[in-house]
Every structure is written in C-alpha cells, then in structure tokens.
Design a protein around this motif. Structure first.
Motif, PDB file in Angstrom:
ATOM      1  N   PRO A 102       0.547  -1.186  -0.084  1.00 53.11           N
ATOM      2  CA  PRO A 102      -0.011  -0.122  -0.052  1.00 53.11           C
ATOM      3  C   PRO A 102       0.854   1.204  -0.277  1.00 53.11           C
ATOM      4  O   PRO A 102       1.919   1.185   0.441  1.00 53.11           O
ATOM      5  N   LYS A 103       0.256   2.370  -0.471  1.00 53.05           N
ATOM      6  CA  LYS A 103       1.187   3.411  -0.541  1.00 53.05           C
ATOM      7  C   LYS A 103       1.174   4.083   0.750  1.00 53.05           C
ATOM      8  O   LYS A 103       0.453   3.810   1.725  1.00 53.05           O
ATOM      9  N   ARG A 104       2.616   4.652   1.043  1.00 54.88           N
ATOM     10  CA  ARG A 104       2.680   5.174   2.169  1.00 54.88           C
ATOM     11  C   ARG A 104       1.999   6.411   2.749  1.00 54.88           C
ATOM     12  O   ARG A 104       1.732   7.060   1.826  1.00 54.88           O
ATOM     13  N   ARG A 105       1.810   6.364   4.018  1.00 56.46           N
ATOM     14  CA  ARG A 105       0.786   7.430   4.487  1.00 56.46           C
ATOM     15  C   ARG A 105       1.708   8.715   4.722  1.00 56.46           C
ATOM     16  O   ARG A 105       2.722   8.901   5.351  1.00 56.46           O
TER      17      ARG A 105
END
Length: 135
Positions: A102-105
């Motif tokens: 998942p994309k990093r926050r």
C-alpha cells in the motif's frame, strides 16, 4: 476442474504445477463420507514455479514465508465443490501475496483553523462546567 488456475489477469498457474490429494472427509456428508474421498488438499510449490515473474515470486515468498502452500477443503459434500473451494482459496491467497504494497501515508498536521476551533470548543466546555460549580 482440471486446467490452469487463474490468479489475476497477468498470472496463470499451469495445472502441472498443482498437486491434488484426496482423502476421506470428517465433515458434512452423512453415510456417503464413509465411501467417498471428498476432502481435498491442494499443494503449490511457489519456490519452483515458473508462472510468477521473479519480482512477484520474491514478494510472495517474503510475505508467505515458506515456499509451499497447502490448502485443505472439506466443507462440502462433493469432491468437485471442495476442489473449487480449494482453488479459489489458493488464488485469493496468491492475489494477496503478490499485491503491491500500500502507498505510504504522508504525515499531515491539523490546520491552524482546526486547532483554534478545537481549543475554542474546549474553552467553551470548561466555562460551562466552571459555571456549574458553587462559588
């Protein structure tokens, strides 16, 4: 049920890389269970597969740990439905294992207006409670 296992649009596992084993089920089925081999085990050796590109294979091996995945299915009375259930479970597990991370926050902080509104609400609440006290 024989044939390749379709994991997603780009990954298809050939039938030759899947090992099926059958045994008697202890689950539903009544008297038919005594004579039919309805329990299914599906074994897939991920480390030896040629169906996965090297990058996806490395990602899946790091997420799943071992190189061999064994799926057992015995929830249905018929062997065919248990085969379908095992194949679906293996495909789902492989889809999750090869999915991109998942994309990093990106950390954010509250806006100045939001901070001011929060402080004003706390001040208002404390004033209400202060007014309830005896002088």
């Amino acid at each position: 049920m024989p044939g390749p296992l379709i994991v997603n649009d780009s990954v298809v596992i050939p039938d030759a890389e899947l090992v099926w084993r059958f045994s008697r089920s202890s689950g539903p089925g009544g008297q038919g269970v005594n004579t039919t081999d309805s329990r299914v085990e599906l074994i897939f050796d991920m480390s030896a597969t040629t169906a996965l590109p090297p990058a996806l294979k490395a990602r899946a091996l790091s997420r799943l740990g071992s190189g061999t995945i064994t799926i057992a299915a015995s929830e249905h009375r018929s062997q065919l439905r248990n085969r379908e259930a095992a194949a679906n479970r293996l495909a789902q597990r492989l889809r999750e294992a090869i999915a991109p991370p998942p994309k990093r926050r990106r950390p954010t902080k509250p806006s100045r207006g939001a901070v001011e509104r929060r402080i004003a609400a706390k001040k208002h609440r404390s004033d209400l409670k202060r007014l309830r006290r005896d002088p």
